[in-house]
Write a protein that holds these residues in place. Structure first.
Motif, PDB file in Angstrom:
ATOM      1  N   ASP A 104      -0.282   1.465   8.266  1.00 38.19           N
ATOM      2  CA  ASP A 104       0.143   0.369   9.131  1.00 38.19           C
ATOM      3  C   ASP A 104       0.673   0.938  10.451  1.00 38.19           C
ATOM      4  OD1 ASP A 104       2.748   1.282   8.633  1.00 38.19           O
ATOM      5  OD2 ASP A 104       3.282  -0.411   7.360  1.00 38.19           O
ATOM      6  N   LYS A 105       1.176   0.057  11.292  1.00 37.74           N
ATOM      7  CA  LYS A 105       1.639   0.483  12.619  1.00 37.74           C
ATOM      8  C   LYS A 105       2.841   1.436  12.560  1.00 37.74           C
ATOM      9  CE  LYS A 105      -0.124  -3.722  14.793  1.00 37.74           C
ATOM     10  NZ  LYS A 105      -1.359  -3.550  14.096  1.00 37.74           N
ATOM     11  N   GLU A 106       3.578   1.420  11.453  1.00 35.55           N
ATOM     12  CA  GLU A 106       4.718   2.327  11.292  1.00 35.55           C
ATOM     13  C   GLU A 106       4.310   3.654  10.649  1.00 35.55           C
ATOM     14  OE1 GLU A 106       5.152  -1.115  10.132  1.00 35.55           O
ATOM     15  OE2 GLU A 106       5.728  -1.411  12.217  1.00 35.55           O
ATOM     16  N   GLY A 107       3.045   3.795  10.272  1.00 32.64           N
ATOM     17  CA  GLY A 107       2.562   5.031   9.676  1.00 32.64           C
ATOM     18  C   GLY A 107       2.626   5.071   8.164  1.00 32.64           C
ATOM     19  N   LYS A 108       2.983   3.961   7.537  1.00 35.50           N
ATOM     20  CA  LYS A 108       3.066   3.884   6.080  1.00 35.50           C
ATOM     21  C   LYS A 108       1.681   3.574   5.503  1.00 35.50           C
ATOM     22  CE  LYS A 108       5.121   1.193   2.401  1.00 35.50           C
ATOM     23  NZ  LYS A 108       5.702  -0.090   2.067  1.00 35.50           N
ATOM     24  N   ILE A 109       1.321   4.268   4.426  1.00 40.62           N
ATOM     25  CA  ILE A 109       0.027   4.008   3.786  1.00 40.62           C
ATOM     26  C   ILE A 109       0.118   2.682   3.040  1.00 40.62           C
ATOM     27  CG2 ILE A 109      -1.630   4.782   2.054  1.00 40.62           C
ATOM     28  CD1 ILE A 109      -0.947   7.655   2.887  1.00 40.62           C
ATOM     29  N   ILE A 110      -0.756   1.745   3.425  1.00 39.51           N
ATOM     30  CA  ILE A 110      -0.707   0.390   2.877  1.00 39.51           C
ATOM     31  C   ILE A 110      -1.956   0.001   2.094  1.00 39.51           C
ATOM     32  CG2 ILE A 110       0.885  -0.468   4.609  1.00 39.51           C
ATOM     33  CD1 ILE A 110      -1.669  -1.726   5.990  1.00 39.51           C
ATOM     34  N   GLY A 111      -2.987   0.816   2.168  1.00 40.05           N
ATOM     35  CA  GLY A 111      -4.219   0.457   1.484  1.00 40.05           C
ATOM     36  C   GLY A 111      -5.183   1.616   1.416  1.00 40.05           C
ATOM     37  N   MET A 112      -6.305   1.358   0.735  1.00 39.92           N
ATOM     38  CA  MET A 112      -7.356   2.367   0.595  1.00 39.92           C
ATOM     39  C   MET A 112      -8.693   1.694   0.922  1.00 39.92           C
ATOM     40  SD  MET A 112      -7.736   5.599  -0.266  1.00 39.92           S
ATOM     41  CE  MET A 112      -6.277   5.966  -1.226  1.00 39.92           C
ATOM     42  N   PHE A 113      -9.384   2.242   1.912  1.00 40.72           N
ATOM     43  CA  PHE A 113     -10.726   1.791   2.239  1.00 40.72           C
ATOM     44  C   PHE A 113     -11.678   2.759   1.553  1.00 40.72           C
ATOM     45  CE2 PHE A 113     -14.492   1.589   5.062  1.00 40.72           C
ATOM     46  CZ  PHE A 113     -14.749   0.235   4.977  1.00 40.72           C
ATOM     47  N   ALA A 114     -12.404   2.251   0.565  1.00 37.69           N
ATOM     48  CA  ALA A 114     -13.252   3.111  -0.258  1.00 37.69           C
ATOM     49  C   ALA A 114     -14.717   2.768  -0.072  1.00 37.69           C
ATOM     50  CB  ALA A 114     -12.867   2.958  -1.729  1.00 37.69           C
ATOM     51  N   ILE A 115     -15.540   3.645  -0.573  1.00 36.02           N
ATOM     52  CA  ILE A 115     -16.988   3.459  -0.464  1.00 36.02           C
ATOM     53  C   ILE A 115     -17.416   2.109  -1.034  1.00 36.02           C
ATOM     54  CG2 ILE A 115     -17.553   4.657  -2.621  1.00 36.02           C
ATOM     55  CD1 ILE A 115     -19.913   5.929  -0.991  1.00 36.02           C
ATOM     56  N   THR A 116     -16.709   1.625  -2.044  1.00 41.06           N
ATOM     57  CA  THR A 116     -17.046   0.318  -2.625  1.00 41.06           C
ATOM     58  C   THR A 116     -16.709  -0.832  -1.685  1.00 41.06           C
ATOM     59  OG1 THR A 116     -14.912   0.327  -3.754  1.00 41.06           O
ATOM     60  CG2 THR A 116     -16.810   1.093  -5.013  1.00 41.06           C
TER      61      THR A 116
END
Length: 127
Positions: A104-116
């Motif tokens: 996110d804009k604060e640099g926190k990991i919020i999700g995973m964009f995967a091949i699926t």
């Protein structure tokens, strides 16, 4: 523009680097995910994927070894949540990866964009 935040999976599962490979694999199976973020003292340091599990066991690592021994700790590649899906696909292709953590804009990991997630995104672009 179609942003990765519209297609990513969330929440992202995280484990501390001292977690055993066996425990991480068990958690991945239970949750039906192909990757987890590896942290040290809560800070993201790497990603452990199903591919890393195969690599670890083929190298002879013991299932009780810590995940830090098998993870890609030095090479955590991420994208911002507003990154265009085609930019993300290009990053994944160039780096030969199937899981791309989203911040996110604060640099926190919020999700995973995967091949699926790529097929969902392409379906929206090319119905």
């Amino acid at each position: 523009m179609k942003a990765v935040k519209n297609y990513m999976s969330s929440p992202v599962f995280q484990v501390e680097a001292n977690t055993s490979i066996q425990e991480v694999c068990r958690l991945m199976m239970e949750r039906g995910v192909g990757s987890v973020i590896v942290t040290e003292n809560g800070e993201p340091k790497g990603i452990f994927t199903d591919r890393d599990a195969v690599r670890a066991f083929s190298m002879g690592l013991n299932p009780t070894d810590e995940v830090r021994l098998a993870s890609t700790m030095s090479n955590l590649i991420t994208v911002d949540e507003d990154t265009d899906v085609f930019v993300a696909i290009d990053i994944m292709t160039k780096n030969k990866i199937r899981h791309l953590p989203v911040k996110d804009k604060e640099g926190k990991i919020i999700g995973m964009f995967a091949i699926t997630d790529i097929s969902k995104a392409l379906h929206d672009v090319f119905p």
